[in-house]
Design an enzyme around this catalytic site. Structure first.
Site, PDB file in Angstrom:
ATOM      1  N   GLY A  18      63.464 -43.895  -0.356  1.00 10.15           N
ATOM      2  CA  GLY A  18      63.851 -45.233  -0.798  1.00 10.15           C
ATOM      3  C   GLY A  18      62.828 -45.931  -1.662  1.00 10.15           C
ATOM      4  CB  SER A  19      61.678 -46.436  -4.449  1.00  2.00           C
ATOM      5  OG  SER A  19      60.749 -47.143  -5.249  1.00  2.00           O
ATOM      6  CB  ALA A  20      63.108 -51.317  -6.167  1.00  7.78           C
TER       7      ALA A  20
END
Length: 210
Positions: free
Chosen positions: A173-175
């Site tokens: 997960g990340s942006a």
């Protein structure tokens, strides 16, 4: 539709998966340890590092989503890397999203910014500038996930990269920020779910406007 190159399991996850299989097998055969929960962990790793087939749309002017996730920002926003007015699309991944990173457009890697503090964030970011043959610039900003700070990006300055081609991995997960030219047409809105290498975030208008 062109088929993007792919593998069934991301190569970055293979060492972890193989190590897990070996450890669980040794425990089972030599020590007689009950390994059902450990096998479930191996299966979970296979799922997390899956790398499904992607069909790249026949849209040479299309800016593809680099990752799988939810659009949280889709608006005009200054590009802090190239110092220009731009359109910003921010994509939030989840822990169980497909981790593979794909190129948003075909072009040449012009610049990279490594370990730069990202706007509004405490974590460092890895940004990449891709320039098309028509001199349109797209900047992709990668931020590592909260629980796993290491990401892999195979892009090197001066190299060409194909639209939708796999070019790295962002685990857990990340942006991701994508800065498009300011006159680009955005095709997504907040809360849209996007697929890496398939969903068109926006379109370059250079040729459409003559």
């Amino acid at each position: 539709m062109a088929i993007s190159t792919h593998t069934l399991i991301a190569q970055e996850g293979l060492p972890l998966i193989l190590a897990g299989i070996v450890i669980v097998t040794v425990l089972n055969l030599s020590l007689g340890v009950v390994t059902a929960p450990l096998w479930l962990m191996v299966i979970a790793l296979v799922w997390l590092y899956r790398d499904p087939l992607r069909q790249v749309p026949a849209a040479p002017l299309g800016i593809l989503s680099p990752v799988e996730g939810i659009v949280t920002v889709a608006e005009q926003h200054p590009d802090p890397y190239l110092g220009r007015d731009a359109q910003l699309v921010r994509i939030q991944m989840s822990v169980t999203s497909v981790y593979s990173l794909r190129s948003v457009i075909e072009g040449k890697i012009m610049q990279q910014w490594l370990d730069q503090e990202s706007e509004g964030e405490h974590d460092v970011a890895h940004a990449i500038q891709i320039q098309t043959d028509e001199k349109d610039d797209v900047v992709v900003v990668l931020r590592p996930g909260r629980f796993f700070k290491r990401l892999s990006c195979d892009a090197n300055i001066g190299e060409r990269i194909g639209q939708g081609h796999r070019c790295g991995i962002i685990p857990f997960g990340s942006a991701i920020d994508v800065y498009l030219p300011k006159d680009s047409q955005l095709n997504v809105k907040i809360d849209d779910y996007v697929i890496s290498g398939e969903t068109i975030l926006g379109e370059l208008l250079t040729h459409k406007t003559g």
